[in-house]
Design a protein around this motif. Structure first.
Motif, PDB file in Angstrom:
ATOM      1  N   MET A  67       0.849  -1.193   0.000  1.00  0.00           N
ATOM      2  CA  MET A  67       0.000   0.000   0.000  1.00  0.00           C
ATOM      3  C   MET A  67       0.888   1.247   0.000  1.00  0.00           C
ATOM      4  O   MET A  67       1.855   1.335   0.751  1.00  0.00           O
ATOM      5  CB  MET A  67      -0.903   0.016   1.221  1.00  0.00           C
ATOM      6  CG  MET A  67      -1.698  -1.261   1.435  1.00  0.00           C
ATOM      7  SD  MET A  67      -2.847  -1.599   0.067  1.00  0.00           S
ATOM      8  CE  MET A  67      -3.962  -0.202   0.189  1.00  0.00           C
ATOM      9  N   SER A  68       0.557   2.206  -0.874  1.00  0.00           N
ATOM     10  CA  SER A  68       1.320   3.452  -0.982  1.00  0.00           C
ATOM     11  C   SER A  68       0.408   4.650  -0.753  1.00  0.00           C
ATOM     12  O   SER A  68      -0.758   4.652  -1.171  1.00  0.00           O
ATOM     13  CB  SER A  68       1.987   3.561  -2.360  1.00  0.00           C
ATOM     14  OG  SER A  68       2.905   2.494  -2.556  1.00  0.00           O
ATOM     15  N   ARG A  69       0.959   5.647  -0.088  1.00  0.00           N
ATOM     16  CA  ARG A  69       0.199   6.871   0.159  1.00  0.00           C
ATOM     17  C   ARG A  69       0.172   7.712  -1.114  1.00  0.00           C
ATOM     18  O   ARG A  69       1.208   7.953  -1.739  1.00  0.00           O
ATOM     19  CB  ARG A  69       0.839   7.673   1.290  1.00  0.00           C
ATOM     20  CG  ARG A  69       0.051   8.910   1.703  1.00  0.00           C
ATOM     21  CD  ARG A  69       0.905   9.810   2.590  1.00  0.00           C
ATOM     22  NE  ARG A  69       1.255   9.164   3.834  1.00  0.00           N
ATOM     23  CZ  ARG A  69       0.492   9.166   4.933  1.00  0.00           C
ATOM     24  NH1 ARG A  69      -0.685   9.783   4.905  1.00  0.00           N
ATOM     25  NH2 ARG A  69       0.898   8.561   6.031  1.00  0.00           N
ATOM     26  N   THR A  70      -0.979   8.204  -1.475  1.00  0.00           N
ATOM     27  CA  THR A  70      -1.123   9.104  -2.616  1.00  0.00           C
ATOM     28  C   THR A  70      -1.810  10.386  -2.141  1.00  0.00           C
ATOM     29  O   THR A  70      -2.190  10.508  -0.969  1.00  0.00           O
ATOM     30  CB  THR A  70      -1.957   8.451  -3.738  1.00  0.00           C
ATOM     31  OG1 THR A  70      -3.319   8.289  -3.284  1.00  0.00           O
ATOM     32  CG2 THR A  70      -1.381   7.098  -4.111  1.00  0.00           C
ATOM     33  N   THR A  71      -1.951  11.339  -3.053  1.00  0.00           N
ATOM     34  CA  THR A  71      -2.603  12.590  -2.675  1.00  0.00           C
ATOM     35  C   THR A  71      -4.075  12.373  -2.342  1.00  0.00           C
ATOM     36  O   THR A  71      -4.669  13.177  -1.614  1.00  0.00           O
ATOM     37  CB  THR A  71      -2.487  13.607  -3.818  1.00  0.00           C
ATOM     38  OG1 THR A  71      -3.015  13.035  -5.024  1.00  0.00           O
ATOM     39  CG2 THR A  71      -1.019  13.978  -4.043  1.00  0.00           C
ATOM     40  N   GLU A  72      -4.667  11.297  -2.873  1.00  0.00           N
ATOM     41  CA  GLU A  72      -6.089  11.026  -2.605  1.00  0.00           C
ATOM     42  C   GLU A  72      -6.258  10.199  -1.334  1.00  0.00           C
ATOM     43  O   GLU A  72      -6.926  10.612  -0.394  1.00  0.00           O
ATOM     44  CB  GLU A  72      -6.704  10.285  -3.808  1.00  0.00           C
ATOM     45  CG  GLU A  72      -6.629  11.063  -5.112  1.00  0.00           C
ATOM     46  CD  GLU A  72      -7.152  10.247  -6.290  1.00  0.00           C
ATOM     47  OE1 GLU A  72      -7.711   9.146  -6.053  1.00  0.00           O
ATOM     48  OE2 GLU A  72      -6.996  10.685  -7.430  1.00  0.00           O
ATOM     49  N   ARG A  73      -5.623   9.007  -1.333  1.00  0.00           N
ATOM     50  CA  ARG A  73      -5.754   8.101  -0.199  1.00  0.00           C
ATOM     51  C   ARG A  73      -4.729   6.991  -0.389  1.00  0.00           C
ATOM     52  O   ARG A  73      -3.922   7.029  -1.311  1.00  0.00           O
ATOM     53  CB  ARG A  73      -7.163   7.489  -0.158  1.00  0.00           C
ATOM     54  CG  ARG A  73      -7.531   6.670  -1.377  1.00  0.00           C
ATOM     55  CD  ARG A  73      -8.946   6.129  -1.279  1.00  0.00           C
ATOM     56  NE  ARG A  73      -9.272   5.205  -2.359  1.00  0.00           N
ATOM     57  CZ  ARG A  73      -9.704   5.552  -3.560  1.00  0.00           C
ATOM     58  NH1 ARG A  73      -9.874   6.842  -3.840  1.00  0.00           N
ATOM     59  NH2 ARG A  73      -9.979   4.650  -4.488  1.00  0.00           N
ATOM     60  N   TRP A  74      -4.755   5.984   0.491  1.00  0.00           N
ATOM     61  CA  TRP A  74      -3.862   4.822   0.348  1.00  0.00           C
ATOM     62  C   TRP A  74      -4.370   3.952  -0.779  1.00  0.00           C
ATOM     63  O   TRP A  74      -5.545   3.628  -0.873  1.00  0.00           O
ATOM     64  CB  TRP A  74      -3.837   4.022   1.649  1.00  0.00           C
ATOM     65  CG  TRP A  74      -3.054   4.695   2.728  1.00  0.00           C
ATOM     66  CD1 TRP A  74      -3.539   5.550   3.658  1.00  0.00           C
ATOM     67  CD2 TRP A  74      -1.660   4.561   2.972  1.00  0.00           C
ATOM     68  NE1 TRP A  74      -2.530   5.975   4.493  1.00  0.00           N
ATOM     69  CE2 TRP A  74      -1.359   5.363   4.102  1.00  0.00           C
ATOM     70  CE3 TRP A  74      -0.623   3.845   2.370  1.00  0.00           C
ATOM     71  CZ2 TRP A  74      -0.068   5.478   4.618  1.00  0.00           C
ATOM     72  CZ3 TRP A  74       0.655   3.956   2.881  1.00  0.00           C
ATOM     73  CH2 TRP A  74       0.925   4.753   3.996  1.00  0.00           C
ATOM     74  N   LYS A  75      -3.399   3.554  -1.672  1.00  0.00           N
ATOM     75  CA  LYS A  75      -3.775   2.717  -2.806  1.00  0.00           C
ATOM     76  C   LYS A  75      -2.804   1.544  -2.934  1.00  0.00           C
ATOM     77  O   LYS A  75      -1.711   1.560  -2.384  1.00  0.00           O
ATOM     78  CB  LYS A  75      -3.781   3.523  -4.109  1.00  0.00           C
ATOM     79  CG  LYS A  75      -4.907   4.557  -4.182  1.00  0.00           C
ATOM     80  CD  LYS A  75      -4.974   5.203  -5.533  1.00  0.00           C
ATOM     81  CE  LYS A  75      -6.137   6.164  -5.658  1.00  0.00           C
ATOM     82  NZ  LYS A  75      -6.272   6.733  -7.015  1.00  0.00           N
ATOM     83  N   VAL A  76      -3.229   0.533  -3.720  1.00  0.00           N
ATOM     84  CA  VAL A  76      -2.431  -0.673  -3.915  1.00  0.00           C
ATOM     85  C   VAL A  76      -1.379  -0.412  -4.992  1.00  0.00           C
ATOM     86  O   VAL A  76      -1.718  -0.007  -6.113  1.00  0.00           O
ATOM     87  CB  VAL A  76      -3.324  -1.861  -4.333  1.00  0.00           C
ATOM     88  CG1 VAL A  76      -2.471  -3.125  -4.497  1.00  0.00           C
ATOM     89  CG2 VAL A  76      -4.432  -2.077  -3.305  1.00  0.00           C
TER      90      VAL A  76
END
Length: 258
Positions: free
Chosen positions: A243-252
Motif C-alpha cells: 500500500m502506498s500513500r497518494t494525494t487522494e488516499r492509500w492505494k495498492v
C-alpha cells in the motif's frame, strides 16, 4: 685657738658643677650639629644613604588637593593579558573552551532535531499502519474479484484502488489474459478476506511500515466458478499487498501471491 675648717668653698663647688653641665650641653649640641651635617652631606651626594641616621626622623607627605582616590580596578583585558600567551598557530585556553561549548551546543541542537524528527516519523508510521491496513481490507476483495458478465465495470472499479506501475500492469493483464479467459469459460471469482472462526475483523497484519508505504499480509479466500470446474472451487491464498500513500488516499501499488 681658732677652729680651722677644711673643704671646698661653696662658690667653687657651684662653679665646678655649672662647668660640668655646660660641657654636657656642648657635647649634645655638637652631636646634633654632626648629625645635621651628615644628613646634609648625604642628601647632596656627598655620602652613602645607608649611613643616613634614621632615628628621630619624620617624613611628611602632603595629601593631594582633591583627596586620596582608590586605585582603578583591573579591566577584563588585563586578565586576558595575564593569561598564558598563545603560541603561534595554537588556540589559547579561552578559545578552546569557547570552541568546546559551541561544539556541545551544536551537538545538542542536532540531537534534539533528530529526536524530534524520529518522534514525528514514529507517529506518522503508526498512523500509516492503521490507515493502510484498513485500505487493504477494502481494496483486496475488489481487486481480486471479477464476473465475466460485467468485466469492464469490475476492472474499472478495481483500478480506482491501484496506483503507479501496478495500475498499468493490471490494465494490460486483465485486457490480454484475464478478460478473454473469463469470457470464454464464463468465469466468476469472488474474493473475501478470511476472518477468525469466532468472527470479528478480517485477518491482516503489517509486514513493514513507513510513513508513505506499508506492506500488508492478507489471508484471502477465493471462490471460483466456471465451465472448467464442476461446482465451485475454494482457494485459500496468502497475499502480500503493498500500500502506498497518494494525494487522494492509500492505494495498492503491488500484489504478490505467497
Amino acid at each position: 685657738m681658732p677652729k680651722t675648717t677644711t673643704g671646698r668653698a661653696p662658690g667653687i663647688t657651684t662653679g665646678r658643677t655649672m662647668t660640668a653641665a655646660a660641657r654636657a650641653a656642648a657635647k649634645r649640641a655638637e652631636r646634633g650639629r654632626y648629625n645635621a651635617d651628615s644628613v646634609a652631606a648625604i642628601d647632596s651626594g656627598g655620602g652613602d644613604r645607608s649611613e643616613r641616621p634614621l632615628a628621630s626622623r619624620t617624613v611628611l607627605v602632603e595629601a593631594p588637593k582633591d583627596g586620596w582616590q582608590d586605585p582603578p580596578e583591573p579591566s577584563p583585558e588585563a586578565f586576558e593579558e595575564a593569561e598564558t600567551p598563545e603560541k603561534p598557530g595554537q588556540p589559547g585556553p579561552r578559545r578552546l573552551l569557547t570552541a568546546l561549548l559551541s561544539a556541545l551546543l551544536v551537538a545538542g541542537l542536532v540531537a534534539v532535531a533528530v529526536l524530534g524528527w524520529q518522534y514525528r516519523e514514529g507517529e506518522r508510521t503508526q498512523a500509516a499502519r492503521t490507515e493502510a491496513v484498513e485500505a487493504a481490507r477494502k481494496a483486496a476483495p475488489i481487486v481480486l474479484s471479477y464476473d465475466y458478465r460485467h468485466l469492464d465495470r469490475d476492472f474499472a472499479r478495481a483500478r480506482t484502488h491501484l496506483t503507479g506501475d501496478f495500475s498499468r500492469e493490471y490494465g494490460k493483464t486483465t485486457e490480454t489474459v484475464v478478460g478473454p479467459t473469463a469470457k470464454k469459460y464464463r468465469g466468476v471469482v469472488k474474493a473475501t478476506i478470511a476472518a477468525p472462526p469466532s468472527g470479528g475483523t478480517p485477518a491482516a497484519s503489517v509486514a513493514s511500515a513507513s510513513p508513505d508505504e506499508v506492506v500488508v499480509l492478507l489471508f484471502v479466500n477465493q471462490v471460483t466458478e466456471s465451465t472448467q470446474v464442476s461446482g465451485s472451487r475454494v482457494d485459500l491464498n496468502r497475499v502480500r499487498m503493498t500500500m502506498s500513500r497518494t494525494t487522494e488516499r492509500w492505494k495498492v501499488s503491488g500484489v504478490d501471491a505467497l
